[in-house]
Each structure stands twice: as C-alpha cells, then as structure tokens.
Write an enzyme that holds these catalytic residues in place. Structure first.
Site, PDB file in Angstrom:
ATOM      1  N   ARG A 161       0.846  -1.203   0.000  1.00 21.95           N
ATOM      2  CA  ARG A 161       0.000   0.000   0.000  1.00 21.95           C
ATOM      3  C   ARG A 161       0.876   1.244   0.000  1.00 21.95           C
ATOM      4  O   ARG A 161       0.648   2.185  -0.757  1.00 21.95           O
ATOM      5  CB  ARG A 161      -0.922   0.007   1.219  1.00 21.95           C
ATOM      6  CG  ARG A 161      -1.970  -1.101   1.227  1.00 21.95           C
ATOM      7  CD  ARG A 161      -2.821  -0.995   2.487  1.00 21.95           C
ATOM      8  NE  ARG A 161      -3.836  -2.021   2.559  1.00 21.95           N
ATOM      9  CZ  ARG A 161      -3.671  -3.195   3.155  1.00 21.95           C
ATOM     10  NH1 ARG A 161      -2.503  -3.475   3.729  1.00 21.95           N
ATOM     11  NH2 ARG A 161      -4.649  -4.079   3.196  1.00 21.95           N
ATOM     12  N   ASP A 181       9.249  -6.744  -6.926  1.00 24.20           N
ATOM     13  CA  ASP A 181       8.207  -7.346  -6.085  1.00 24.20           C
ATOM     14  C   ASP A 181       7.836  -8.684  -6.701  1.00 24.20           C
ATOM     15  O   ASP A 181       7.363  -8.725  -7.842  1.00 24.20           O
ATOM     16  CB  ASP A 181       6.983  -6.431  -6.006  1.00 24.20           C
ATOM     17  CG  ASP A 181       5.927  -6.952  -5.036  1.00 24.20           C
ATOM     18  OD1 ASP A 181       5.593  -8.149  -5.102  1.00 24.20           O
ATOM     19  OD2 ASP A 181       5.438  -6.164  -4.211  1.00 24.20           O
ATOM     20  N   ALA A 241       9.856   0.683   6.305  1.00 26.11           N
ATOM     21  CA  ALA A 241       9.079  -0.557   6.406  1.00 26.11           C
ATOM     22  C   ALA A 241       9.365  -1.258   7.736  1.00 26.11           C
ATOM     23  O   ALA A 241       8.700  -1.000   8.738  1.00 26.11           O
ATOM     24  CB  ALA A 241       9.386  -1.454   5.215  1.00 26.11           C
ATOM     25  N   ARG A 242      10.371  -2.117   7.753  1.00 25.94           N
ATOM     26  CA  ARG A 242      10.788  -2.818   8.964  1.00 25.94           C
ATOM     27  C   ARG A 242      12.311  -2.882   8.979  1.00 25.94           C
ATOM     28  O   ARG A 242      12.944  -3.131   7.944  1.00 25.94           O
ATOM     29  CB  ARG A 242      10.208  -4.247   9.019  1.00 25.94           C
ATOM     30  CG  ARG A 242       8.702  -4.316   9.201  1.00 25.94           C
ATOM     31  CD  ARG A 242       8.281  -3.879  10.594  1.00 25.94           C
ATOM     32  NE  ARG A 242       6.853  -4.057  10.826  1.00 25.94           N
ATOM     33  CZ  ARG A 242       5.922  -3.132  10.627  1.00 25.94           C
ATOM     34  NH1 ARG A 242       6.291  -1.953  10.129  1.00 25.94           N
ATOM     35  NH2 ARG A 242       4.654  -3.372  10.884  1.00 25.94           N
ATOM     36  N   ASP A 265      13.853   5.084   9.256  1.00 25.80           N
ATOM     37  CA  ASP A 265      12.849   5.343  10.287  1.00 25.80           C
ATOM     38  C   ASP A 265      12.623   4.099  11.133  1.00 25.80           C
ATOM     39  O   ASP A 265      11.973   4.157  12.171  1.00 25.80           O
ATOM     40  CB  ASP A 265      11.529   5.790   9.657  1.00 25.80           C
ATOM     41  CG  ASP A 265      10.526   6.264  10.699  1.00 25.80           C
ATOM     42  OD1 ASP A 265      10.901   7.106  11.539  1.00 25.80           O
ATOM     43  OD2 ASP A 265       9.382   5.782  10.694  1.00 25.80           O
ATOM     44  N   GLU A 270      15.663  -2.199  17.353  1.00 26.82           N
ATOM     45  CA  GLU A 270      14.932  -0.950  17.520  1.00 26.82           C
ATOM     46  C   GLU A 270      14.492  -0.813  18.973  1.00 26.82           C
ATOM     47  O   GLU A 270      13.805  -1.702  19.470  1.00 26.82           O
ATOM     48  CB  GLU A 270      13.715  -0.931  16.605  1.00 26.82           C
ATOM     49  CG  GLU A 270      13.020   0.410  16.530  1.00 26.82           C
ATOM     50  CD  GLU A 270      11.929   0.446  15.474  1.00 26.82           C
ATOM     51  OE1 GLU A 270      12.109   1.120  14.453  1.00 26.82           O
ATOM     52  OE2 GLU A 270      10.901  -0.226  15.698  1.00 26.82           O
ATOM     53  N   HIS A 289      11.081   5.969  14.387  1.00 26.28           N
ATOM     54  CA  HIS A 289       9.845   5.281  13.971  1.00 26.28           C
ATOM     55  C   HIS A 289       8.644   6.232  14.021  1.00 26.28           C
ATOM     56  O   HIS A 289       7.653   5.981  14.705  1.00 26.28           O
ATOM     57  CB  HIS A 289       9.601   4.057  14.863  1.00 26.28           C
ATOM     58  CG  HIS A 289       8.786   2.994  14.184  1.00 26.28           C
ATOM     59  ND1 HIS A 289       9.028   1.645  14.339  1.00 26.28           N
ATOM     60  CD2 HIS A 289       7.724   3.067  13.334  1.00 26.28           C
ATOM     61  CE1 HIS A 289       8.154   0.943  13.628  1.00 26.28           C
ATOM     62  NE2 HIS A 289       7.355   1.783  13.007  1.00 26.28           N
TER      63      HIS A 289
END
Length: 331
Positions: A161, A181, A241-242, A265, A270, A289
C-alpha cells in the site's frame, strides 16, 4: 439488535483515535462498552472489538471468553502483533486501517527521498561544520549535483500500500521508477508507472532505493552485503518498512566509508543503542519510527475504523478486510 462494541488498546490512545464526534457516530449504530480494555482478564460480551496499538494478544483463551465476538476492527496497520490464528480459524471478520496508515508513511517517505536527492543530510551536517553549498563533502560519495527527483532513477522494493502511494507520488515528480516485487507482474508494474526488475538490477541502477516490503522470514536481511555492494556510489537507501529487511552490520560497513547513505525510520535492533555507529555518520539520518500516523494523523485511522463498524452494522463488505491467505504477504 444493535451490536455491542468494545475498545482494546492503550487507554490514552482512545481520545486521539476516536474524538467525541467519531464516538458519537459509533453510538448511532452500536452500543459501546464503558471502559477501554488493556488486559483480557474476564468475559467479553462484545460483538465487535475495535483494537489499536497496545491491544493484548487475542488467542484461543480470550476467544473462549468472548463467544459473541464476530469482528475485530484494527485502528492501526499490521494485525500480526495481536491476532493469532485462532481468530481466523473461528471465522471472525478482521479489518485493518493499514491503507489509512499508509498515507502518512508514504508522505514521510517522499519527503525523505526529496532530501536524499538533494543530498540535504550530509550537506546540512557539513554546513554546521563550516562547509558551504557547493563545497565537496569529505568522506561522502556525492557524484555530481543531481538535484531533485525529476529524472532520478528510484528503486521501489515492494508494491505494498505504501509502495504504491510512493510510486504515484514519484510519477508526479517525473522520476523513473524500478520496481522489485515477486507478486507483481510486468504488466501490473507498468500500470503503476514502473518497470519490473529483479532486485539485483534495481540495486545496480537506482540512485535512490526505498523499501516497502513486508517483514517475513524470507525478507529478513533482504538488503544484505551482496545487494548493498551492488549499489552505485552515492546511492541512498530509505527504509520506512521494517528494520529487519536490511542487514544492519552490512549497512554500517557500506555507510561508514561514505560510499552510500541511508535514511532509516526503522532499525534492527529498535531502538538502536545510543552509541551505535549509524547515529553518528554524516550520511545517515535515523528517525525514531515516526513515519506512521501520529498526533492529528491518528484521526484518519479512527475514521477508517468507524466506517468499517458502520459497514458491519449495515451488512456491507469491509474495505480493509484481512484474510488468512493475506498473512504471508502483508506486513
């Protein structure tokens, strides 16, 4: 009969996600539980559970105490942190506001890509040390003054998304988009204004790389030593994202020499420890984040969730439906 709704999240979030006018909208189609649940410690008679960050895990024991529950509406992004397979096994409808939360993440990502294209991060730090706009940046690869996104080659990893919103924005800025992708065909990529390429080719060609893949066992360390080494000098990697999608050790090695830069981010681990080398590099920006919905942006998630409850009450399909088959390809 009007369905009973309960909220399960960190209690301070309720007024930010659901201001008074949104709770009034809910009251037109539901009855609302009096307290916000932050621990499942007894029977739950709700038919619809609205969840948010901080919701305890919903497992078979919780479901045994909630025989009337027929839907979980998540006023945030990923449902993997609090929903177990038992929820889907019982046929409970699940919805997520991930597409609403994608908007601020995409906006943040685009802002970081613009800054990266303008080499704003290393130049700002060099300016603080006495350098001016046109001066060379010692120890940082800056191959020419590329300027903004117009004409830039941007690699997008993941047509999620967020990835799709970012690609839409990049098209508006005149960027050339490469997409990697495994679930997106060449024709679908073309429809998104991108060219589908293998990850190796994306890394070799892109000036900017932005990561939007889900966190799965097979995506952990997706950008590792080999792929980072393929990046051209002066490339910048943006990750909203992660953190686990990038091999942190390999990223430190490549950024420490100034060959590539990064805007992160999310990190792995983390948060990073205060003395972590990534926090001190002039060509790396690490933010805590913050790209997802915060402050005024939280209302958008509440509005999405209220709309989903209204659809449930009226027997209409959910906009943010999450199905068990989706779990192996979503964040």
């Amino acid at each position: 009969m009007t369905p009973l709704v309960a909220f399960a999240m960190r209690p301070p979030l309720l007024p930010e996600l659901f201001p008074l006018d949104l709770r009034r909208r809910l009251s037109l189609v539901t009855r609302m539980h009096e307290r916000v649940i932050d621990a499942f410690d007894g029977p739950l008679d709700a038919e619809i559970l609205i969840t948010g960050w901080g919701c305890p895990r919903i497992d078979a024991d919780v479901l045994a105490a909630a025989p009337r529950l027929r839907a979980v509406v998540h006023a945030a992004g990923s449902v993997k942190g609090h929903l177990t397979a038992a929820v889907f096994d019982r046929g409970i409808a699940v919805s997520s506001a991930a597409q609403a939360n994608a908007v601020p993440v995409a906006e943040f990502t685009l802002a970081m890509l613009v800054l990266a294209a303008k080499q704003a991060i290393p130049r700002a730090r060099a300016y603080a040390a006495g350098a001016w706009s046109g001066d060379a940046l010692p120890g940082v690869a800056t191959p020419g003054d590329r300027g903004g996104l117009s004409g830039a080659t941007v690699g997008v990893i993941g047509a999620s998304r967020v990835g799709r919103l970012v690609m839409r924005a990049l098209r508006g800025h005149g960027a050339r988009i490469l997409l990697s992708d495994p679930y997106t065909t060449a024709e679908e990529a073309a429809g998104l204004g991108a060219r589908a390429v293998p990850l190796d080719e994306l890394c070799r060609a892109a000036e900017l790389v932005t990561v939007h893949a889900p966190e799965l066992p097979e995506t952990r360390g997706l950008l590792g030593e080999r792929h980072l080494s393929l990046l051209r000098d002066g490339a910048v990697v943006v990750n909203t994202a992660r953190g686990s999608l990038i091999d942190t050790g390999a990223l430190v090695r490549h950024c420490s020499g100034g060959r590539i830069g990064a805007v992160l981010d999310v990190t792995d681990p983390e948060p990073l420890p205060p003395d972590h080398p990534l926090l001190a590099l002039p060509n790396v920006l690490v933010t805590p984040h913050i790209s997802g919905a915060r402050g005024r942006e939280l209302r958008r998630l509440g509005e999405f969730a209220v709309g989903e409850v209204e659809r449930l009450a009226r027997g209409r399909p959910l906009r943010g439906a999450v199905r068990v088959a989706d779990l192996n390809r979503i964040a």
